[in-house]
Motif scaffolding. Structure first.
Motif, PDB file in Angstrom:
ATOM      1  N   THR A  20     -11.213 -40.204   6.345  1.00 56.61           N
ATOM      2  CA  THR A  20     -10.944 -38.822   6.751  1.00 56.61           C
ATOM      3  C   THR A  20      -9.993 -38.798   7.939  1.00 56.61           C
ATOM      4  O   THR A  20      -9.084 -37.956   8.018  1.00 56.61           O
ATOM      5  N   ARG A  21     -10.178 -39.745   8.876  1.00 53.98           N
ATOM      6  CA  ARG A  21      -9.280 -39.832  10.030  1.00 53.98           C
ATOM      7  C   ARG A  21      -7.853 -40.147   9.599  1.00 53.98           C
ATOM      8  O   ARG A  21      -6.895 -39.587  10.124  1.00 53.98           O
ATOM      9  N   ILE A  22      -7.707 -41.056   8.643  1.00 54.02           N
ATOM     10  CA  ILE A  22      -6.364 -41.399   8.148  1.00 54.02           C
ATOM     11  C   ILE A  22      -5.690 -40.155   7.563  1.00 54.02           C
ATOM     12  O   ILE A  22      -4.513 -39.883   7.829  1.00 54.02           O
ATOM     13  N   LEU A  23      -6.447 -39.403   6.775  1.00 53.25           N
ATOM     14  CA  LEU A  23      -5.908 -38.186   6.169  1.00 53.25           C
ATOM     15  C   LEU A  23      -5.448 -37.198   7.241  1.00 53.25           C
ATOM     16  O   LEU A  23      -4.359 -36.612   7.145  1.00 53.25           O
ATOM     17  N   LYS A  24      -6.248 -37.034   8.269  1.00 57.73           N
ATOM     18  CA  LYS A  24      -5.902 -36.102   9.352  1.00 57.73           C
ATOM     19  C   LYS A  24      -4.674 -36.566  10.133  1.00 57.73           C
ATOM     20  O   LYS A  24      -3.813 -35.765  10.501  1.00 57.73           O
ATOM     21  N   ILE A  25      -4.585 -37.881  10.369  1.00 59.27           N
ATOM     22  CA  ILE A  25      -3.433 -38.427  11.099  1.00 59.27           C
ATOM     23  C   ILE A  25      -2.140 -38.175  10.326  1.00 59.27           C
ATOM     24  O   ILE A  25      -1.149 -37.688  10.882  1.00 59.27           O
ATOM     25  N   TYR A  26      -2.146 -38.507   9.028  1.00 56.09           N
ATOM     26  CA  TYR A  26      -0.943 -38.317   8.224  1.00 56.09           C
ATOM     27  C   TYR A  26      -0.589 -36.838   8.076  1.00 56.09           C
ATOM     28  O   TYR A  26       0.592 -36.462   8.104  1.00 56.09           O
ATOM     29  N   THR A  27      -1.594 -35.996   7.891  1.00 57.84           N
ATOM     30  CA  THR A  27      -1.335 -34.550   7.755  1.00 57.84           C
ATOM     31  C   THR A  27      -0.710 -33.987   9.026  1.00 57.84           C
ATOM     32  O   THR A  27       0.234 -33.191   8.974  1.00 57.84           O
ATOM     33  N   LYS A  28      -1.239 -34.418  10.176  1.00 62.06           N
ATOM     34  CA  LYS A  28      -0.722 -33.946  11.461  1.00 62.06           C
ATOM     35  C   LYS A  28       0.719 -34.394  11.678  1.00 62.06           C
ATOM     36  O   LYS A  28       1.566 -33.627  12.158  1.00 62.06           O
ATOM     37  N   LEU A  29       1.011 -35.646  11.314  1.00 58.43           N
ATOM     38  CA  LEU A  29       2.337 -36.208  11.581  1.00 58.43           C
ATOM     39  C   LEU A  29       3.393 -35.776  10.573  1.00 58.43           C
ATOM     40  O   LEU A  29       4.556 -35.570  10.933  1.00 58.43           O
ATOM     41  N   TYR A  30       3.014 -35.637   9.299  1.00 60.35           N
ATOM     42  CA  TYR A  30       4.016 -35.456   8.247  1.00 60.35           C
ATOM     43  C   TYR A  30       3.852 -34.174   7.424  1.00 60.35           C
ATOM     44  O   TYR A  30       4.703 -33.883   6.587  1.00 60.35           O
ATOM     45  N   GLY A  31       2.759 -33.446   7.637  1.00 60.46           N
ATOM     46  CA  GLY A  31       2.552 -32.233   6.860  1.00 60.46           C
ATOM     47  C   GLY A  31       1.734 -32.481   5.607  1.00 60.46           C
ATOM     48  O   GLY A  31       1.592 -33.618   5.149  1.00 60.46           O
ATOM     49  N   GLU A  32       1.233 -31.410   5.025  1.00 63.10           N
ATOM     50  CA  GLU A  32       0.289 -31.508   3.908  1.00 63.10           C
ATOM     51  C   GLU A  32       0.927 -31.998   2.614  1.00 63.10           C
ATOM     52  O   GLU A  32       0.218 -32.425   1.702  1.00 63.10           O
ATOM     53  N   LYS A  33       2.240 -31.930   2.500  1.00 59.71           N
ATOM     54  CA  LYS A  33       2.898 -32.254   1.230  1.00 59.71           C
ATOM     55  C   LYS A  33       3.576 -33.624   1.233  1.00 59.71           C
ATOM     56  O   LYS A  33       4.366 -33.936   0.347  1.00 59.71           O
ATOM     57  N   ASP A  34       3.267 -34.456   2.219  1.00 62.96           N
ATOM     58  CA  ASP A  34       3.874 -35.785   2.306  1.00 62.96           C
ATOM     59  C   ASP A  34       3.132 -36.779   1.410  1.00 62.96           C
ATOM     60  O   ASP A  34       1.908 -36.692   1.237  1.00 62.96           O
TER      61      ASP A  34
END
Length: 482
Positions: A212-226
């Motif tokens: 879940t943390r990985i998902l949040k990190i990537y979403t924060k950095l690159y947006g939901e559609k990355d």
């Protein structure tokens, strides 16, 4: 190879540059398909460094050159020679002082290579020395510790020392959080390692947090559609499925595939994308959504045909996956068609006697058995048995599987009970060795052996096995009786 025998530490950067150029040249040769030229270059450097070592020079330069040569042979795939090189390298690095330039990177490479060879004990020794060197130079909270600690954690996890490995992953996470914050992208690698290890230890509830943390990190950095968000969602989907939350898992898989596809993060025929589609298809089958699962498997087949051609060997697996799906729905006619297509692909690519052909062959034998075409089924099972005996040995597990299939077919064909009993005894012996005397597989086969002993009136042989079977049944009360 650079001649650094005189003034060895003058211009070490030049030496490092020459090492990098040598490795780049070897890698380029291999990528272009010039494997023999790469081997010639590696062998020439090996002969040169061996000559220097025979003359008494066993310094960090020789260790570094051996390191590049070993890495080159790793790329080529000659692991046997890598073992020999690592043994030589050990003798050199063991006598080096901890403050030698390049020693840390050489030890890191050695740890990785030992891990590739499956020698995790020696891998850990290499990483352990790097950790001690880094702690001495930079302290226990230095980011220089991250790579060797991750290598150590991976090796520990591979030999079953999960508790220690989990502690090290957490140590790495703490170091990164202290230096880069709780949302640093550098956290992804240790979080991924931590989550995967927890999943292997059947601790899905604990694994949910890291993914879940990985998902949040990537979403924060690159947006939901990355695309990276899609990959993180896929990992989380596996956790949800392991926890029994199948609907959430299916939704995550679907969203992940769509995000990766829309973002063009990966090619449609990428192996990771393919595995995600297959995993989702299997999950859809588990919950009874057969049509959706089949559509995904058909999509895998069509994509492979489009990008790799209609005769590509990987099509065989897609045909088999689809055949399994149709078999579950009792559509054995379609399953037969797909399995014959799979066998045809393997036969063209590998030859008619390659052991890989026996997987669809045995599946086809079972399919024909279900279609009441017992004679054809028996011939296929016998053919698969002979191929496996030749490839794996008469007492191997694949042979046991083929024998078990053959017994079921020959039993309905009315073959003599004494012959079937002998085949079952072979199966039992193989399973006892491979799975243990008290395994579920042994229990199932024991029941069949007892049945035929009773049928043949061989009571003296039957009674001790019957008592053993009774003990196993008590152990596995929850298993549906055959």
């Amino acid at each position: 190879m650079a001649d650094c025998s005189s003034n060895p530490f003058d211009g070490m950067s030049d030496f490092e540059r020459q090492l990098q150029e040598l490795f780049n040249k070897i890698r380029t040769m291999i990528m272009k398909g010039d494997k023999s030229d790469a081997i010639d270059l590696l062998q020439a450097n090996y002969e040169a460094v061996k000559e220097q070592m025979n003359a008494g020079s066993k310094g960090i330069e020789e260790a570094a050159i051996l390191d590049i040569i070993a890495l080159g042979y790793i790329l080529i795939g000659d692991l046997k020679f890598v073992r020999s090189l690592l043994s030589t390298m050990n003798g050199v690095v063991d006598i080096q002082k901890d403050d030698e330039p390049l020693l840390g990177s050489i030890l890191m490479h050695m740890g990785s290579m030992y891990s590739t060879l499956g020698n995790f004990e020696k891998s850990m020794l290499a990483y352990q020395r790097v950790i001690l060197i880094s702690e001495s130079k930079y302290g226990r909270d230095s980011t220089f510790l991250i790579k060797p600690l991750l290598g150590m954690a991976k090796s520990l996890g591979s030999i079953g020392r999960a508790t220690k490995a989990l502690d090290i992953y957490q140590q790495v996470i703490n170091i990164i959080e202290s230096s880069g914050g709780a949302k640093s992208e550098d956290l992804v690698v240790p979080l991924f390692g931590l989550g995967n290890l927890l999943m292997r230890e059947r601790k899905a509830a604990d694994a949910e947090g890291p993914f879940t943390r990985i998902l949040k990190i990537y979403t924060k950095l690159y947006g939901e559609k990355d695309g990276r968000v899609g990959l993180a969602m896929c990992s989380l989907a596996r956790v949800k499925f392991a926890k029994g939350n199948t609907d959430e898992a299916i939704d995550l898989y679907k969203n992940a595939l769509q995000i990766i596809k829309d973002s063009s993060y990966m090619d449609l025929d990428d192996g990771v994308m393919e595995n995600m589609r297959i995993e989702l298809a299997e999950l859809l089958h588990v919950v009874g959504r057969w049509k959706e699962g089949q559509q995904l498997l058909e999509e895998c087949l069509l994509i492979t045909e489009k990008f790799k051609g209609k005769d590509h060997p990987s099509l065989a697996t897609h045909y088999q996956n689809l055949a399994t799906s149709y078999s579950r729905l009792k559509n054995f006619a379609m399953a037969e068609h797909l399995l014959r297509a799979s066998m045809d692909v393997i036969s063209k690519a590998e030859g008619p006697d390659h052991p890989s052909i026996t997987f669809p062959m045995l599946h086809l034998a079972v399919t024909l058995y279900n279609l009441k075409r017992d004679e054809e089924a028996e011939q296929l099972a016998l053919e698969a048995l002979h191929i496996r005996e030749k490839a794996f040995g008469k007492d191997s597990l694949p042979v046991g599987e083929a024998l078990d299939c053959l017994v079921s077919i020959q039993s309905r064909r009315g073959k003599h009970s004494a012959k079937l009993l002998e085949l079952l005894k072979r199966v039992l012996k193989i399973q006892e060795r491979e799975f243990g005397y008290e395994s579920k597989e042994v229990m199932v086969t024991l029941k069949k052996v007892v049945f035929y002993l009773n049928k043949l009136g061989r009571k003296d042989e039957k009674f001790p096995l019957q008592r053993r079977l009774s003990t196993l049944r008590k152990k596995y009360k929850h298993i549906v009786q055959y």
